[in-house]
Design an enzyme around this catalytic site. Structure first.
Site, PDB file in Angstrom:
ATOM      1  CG  HIS A 132       1.639  -0.586 -12.464  1.00  0.00           C
ATOM      2  ND1 HIS A 132       0.778   0.323 -11.568  1.00  0.00           N
ATOM      3  CD2 HIS A 132       2.063  -0.965 -13.591  1.00  0.00           C
ATOM      4  CE1 HIS A 132       0.376   0.600 -12.792  1.00  0.00           C
ATOM      5  NE2 HIS A 132       0.854  -0.224 -13.380  1.00  0.00           N
ATOM      6  CG  ASP A 162       1.430   1.957  -8.973  1.00  0.00           C
ATOM      7  OD1 ASP A 162       2.341   1.597  -9.392  1.00  0.00           O
ATOM      8  OD2 ASP A 162       0.341   1.859  -9.840  1.00  0.00           O
ATOM      9  N   GLY A 234      -1.180   0.425 -20.771  1.00  0.00           N
ATOM     10  CA  GLY A 234       0.027   1.228 -21.759  1.00  0.00           C
ATOM     11  C   GLY A 234      -0.430   2.683 -21.699  1.00  0.00           C
ATOM     12  CG  ASN A 235      -3.338   5.649 -21.696  1.00  0.00           C
ATOM     13  OD1 ASN A 235      -4.319   4.974 -22.177  1.00  0.00           O
ATOM     14  ND2 ASN A 235      -2.260   6.524 -22.057  1.00  0.00           N
ATOM     15  CB  SER A 236       0.249   2.363 -16.724  1.00  0.00           C
ATOM     16  OG  SER A 236      -1.446   1.916 -15.845  1.00  0.00           O
ATOM     17  CG  LEU A 291       1.237   9.522  14.657  1.00  0.00           C
ATOM     18  CD1 LEU A 291      -0.202  10.594  14.493  1.00  0.00           C
ATOM     19  CD2 LEU A 291       2.149  10.554  15.398  1.00  0.00           C
ATOM     20  N   GLY A 292       1.721   4.942  14.669  1.00  0.00           N
ATOM     21  CA  GLY A 292       1.667   3.734  15.634  1.00  0.00           C
ATOM     22  C   GLY A 292       0.146   3.772  15.850  1.00  0.00           C
ATOM     23  CB  VAL A 293      -2.763   5.348  16.135  1.00  0.00           C
ATOM     24  CG1 VAL A 293      -3.181   6.224  15.089  1.00  0.00           C
ATOM     25  CG2 VAL A 293      -4.052   5.674  16.877  1.00  0.00           C
TER      26      VAL A 293
END
Length: 390
Positions: A132, A162, A234-236, A291-293
Site C-alpha cells: 500500500h 501487503d 509513515g512507519n508502514s 485446493l479450491g475448497v
C-alpha cells in the site's frame, strides 16, 4: 545475726555484674524450654514470609548499539502519482460525457504525494516495504539515512500479503541482518524504526504483545506480530528489530480510533516476508497453493443441526468445480479434520496453511463423512489469481 566475711562479698558482686552483662549482650539466654521453642517458631514464620530473590537475565540498559546497526538500513520512501481531474464537476456526469466524449473534456492534472518506509535487505539494492506504500505510484523516491537519494523501481508487489519489493542502484548499501521470527516469544523486547508523519527517522520501543494475529481484515493472508511499540502513519514498511539490530518484521498496520498509535501495531514476520520476497524476485508473483475448497468453522448449534457429535474440524461449505479438492472427491458437507496429518483449527489458519503448500505437491486430506473417517489425496495447484506472469 551472722555476716558474710568481707573476703566473699567482692567475688559475689563480680559474678552478679558479669551475669547482668551477659543478659544484656545475649538476651536469648533468659528464655528456656517452651519459651525458646515458641520464639524459634515465630522466627521461622517471619523468615518464611520474606520475599524470595529471583535471579533475572541481565538485559541492556541501552539499545543504542542495536539502532546503530539497523537504522542505516531503514529508508524513507516518497511516492507521487498523477491524478486526472475534471475542471468542472458537472463534466463528471455521464450525460455530458456521452455527448462530448472523454477525449474532448478539459482535464486538470495534480500530483498526489505519500510517504512511508522501507528496509534494505540486500547489498544489491533490494528493499522490502508495504504494497500500500507504493500502490499505483508513478514515481518512487528513496532517501537513505546517510543523505543519499535515488529513484526506485518495483520488482514485484503482492496485495494479498501487503508486501512489495523495490530495487535501487547505489553502491555500498547497508543491508540489515534477518533474524528468524519463529524464535519470538510474547514479552520479547522489540524496536520499531520508520518515518512517522514525515518527521524523519524515529525509533520506538516496546514488546511483542501477541503472535499469529489473524482475522483482522487487513490482508487476505494474515500472520501478524502484534506489538505495543509506537507505529504511526509513515512507519508502514519500516523495520521491527530485536535488541541485536536484526530484522524481525515489516511494520504494516495499526489499530487506532484516532489515526495515531494506541499501542496496538502489527508487523509481517521476517520469515514470511523473506518467502514472499524471494517469490517476487524470482517469479514476479507469489507462489501459493490452492485446493479450491471453501470451509466454515463449526459452532455447537451448527454441529447439532448436522447431527455431528463433535465440533472439531471445518465444514466443507463449497467446492470450486474441477478444482483439486473437487477432483479428489470431496463433497459439500464433509468435515475436514486434518491436512497432511496436521489437525485443522480455524478457517484462517487453514487458508494460510494451504497457501504455503507448493503447487504440484500432494495434500492428504483427512475427512469425516457419514460418521466414518477417510483420507483423500488432492494435487495442489497454483492459486488462479496469482497466475499473472511478468
Amino acid at each position: 545475726m551472722r555476716f558474710l566475711k568481707p573476703s566473699l562479698i567482692w567475688p559475689l558482686l563480680t559474678g552478679l555484674l558479669l551475669g547482668l552483662l551477659l543478659l544484656q549482650v545475649f538476651p536469648e539466654l533468659a528464655g528456656q524450654g517452651g519459651e525458646s521453642q515458641s520464639s524459634s517458631q515465630v522466627q521461622a514464620e517471619v523468615m518464611a514470609s520474606e520475599p524470595l530473590l529471583i535471579p533475572r537475565q541481565q538485559g541492556p540498559v541501552s539499545y543504542a548499539q542495536a539502532v546503530r546497526q539497523a537504522a542505516p538500513s531503514v529508508v524513507n520512501i516518497y511516492t507521487t502519482k498523477v491524478i486526472q481531474q475534471q475542471l468542472n464537476p458537472f463534466l463528471n456526469d455521464p450525460f455530458f460525457r456521452h455527448f462530448f466524449g472523454d477525449d474532448t473534456l478539459p482535464r486538470q492534472q495534480r500530483m498526489q504525494s505519500s510517504l512511508g518506509s522501507g528496509v534494505l535487505v540486500s547489498s544489491e539494492g533490494y528493499l522490502l516495504t508495504n504494497h500500500h506504500v507504493v500502490q499505483d505510484a508513478d514515481e518512487i523516491r528513496v532517501a537513505l539515512r546517510d543523505g543519499r537519494e535515488t529513484f526506485a523501481r518495483i520488482i514485484g508487489s503482492d496485495a494479498e500479503s501487503d508486501l512489495a519489493v523495490l530495487k535501487i542502484e547505489l553502491d555500498n548499501l547497508p543491508a540489515i541482518s534477518l533474524a528468524s521470527s519463529d524464535t519470538l516469544e510474547v514479552g520479547d523486547v522489540v524496536l520499531a524504526i520508520g518515518n512517522p508523519f514525515g518527521v524523519g527517522q524515529t525509533v520506538t520501543q516496546g514488546i511483542v504483545s501477541a503472535l499469529g494475529r489473524s482475522s483482522l481484515g487487513i490482508n487476505t493472508y494474515e500472520d501478524f506480530i502484534q506489538t505495543d511499540a509506537a507505529i504511526n502513519p509513515g512507519n508502514s514498511g519500516g523495520a521491527l528489530i530485536n535488541p541485536y539490530g536484526q530484522l524481525l518484521g515489516i511494520n504494516t498496520a495499526i489499530f487506532s480510533r484516532s489515526g495515531g498509535s494506541q499501542g496496538i501495531g502489527f508487523a509481517i514476520p521476517s520469515n514470511l516476508a523473506r518467502e514472499i520476497m524471494l517469490d517476487l524476485i524470482n517469479e514476479g508473483f507469489v507462489i501459493r497453493g490452492w485446493l479450491g475448497v471453501e470451509v466454515q468453522e463449526l459452532t455447537p448449534g451448527l454441529a447439532s443441526s448436522l447431527n455431528l457429535e463433535t465440533v472439531q474440524g471445518l465444514l466443507v461449505a463449497g467446492l470450486q468445480r474441477n478444482g483439486p479438492a473437487h477432483q479428489a472427491g470431496l463433497q459439500p458437507g464433509d468435515l475436514l479434520l486434518e491436512i497432511n496429518g496436521q489437525p485443522v483449527t480455524t478457517a484462517r489458519d487453514t487458508i494460510n496453511y494451504i497457501a504455503r503448500l507448493r503447487p504440484d505437491s500432494t495434500a492428504r486430506l483427512g475427512i469425516l463423512r457419514d460418521g466414518e473417517t477417510r483420507e483423500v489425496r488432492a494435487r495442489v495447484r497454483q492459486r488462479p489469481s496469482q497466475e499473472n506472469r511478468r
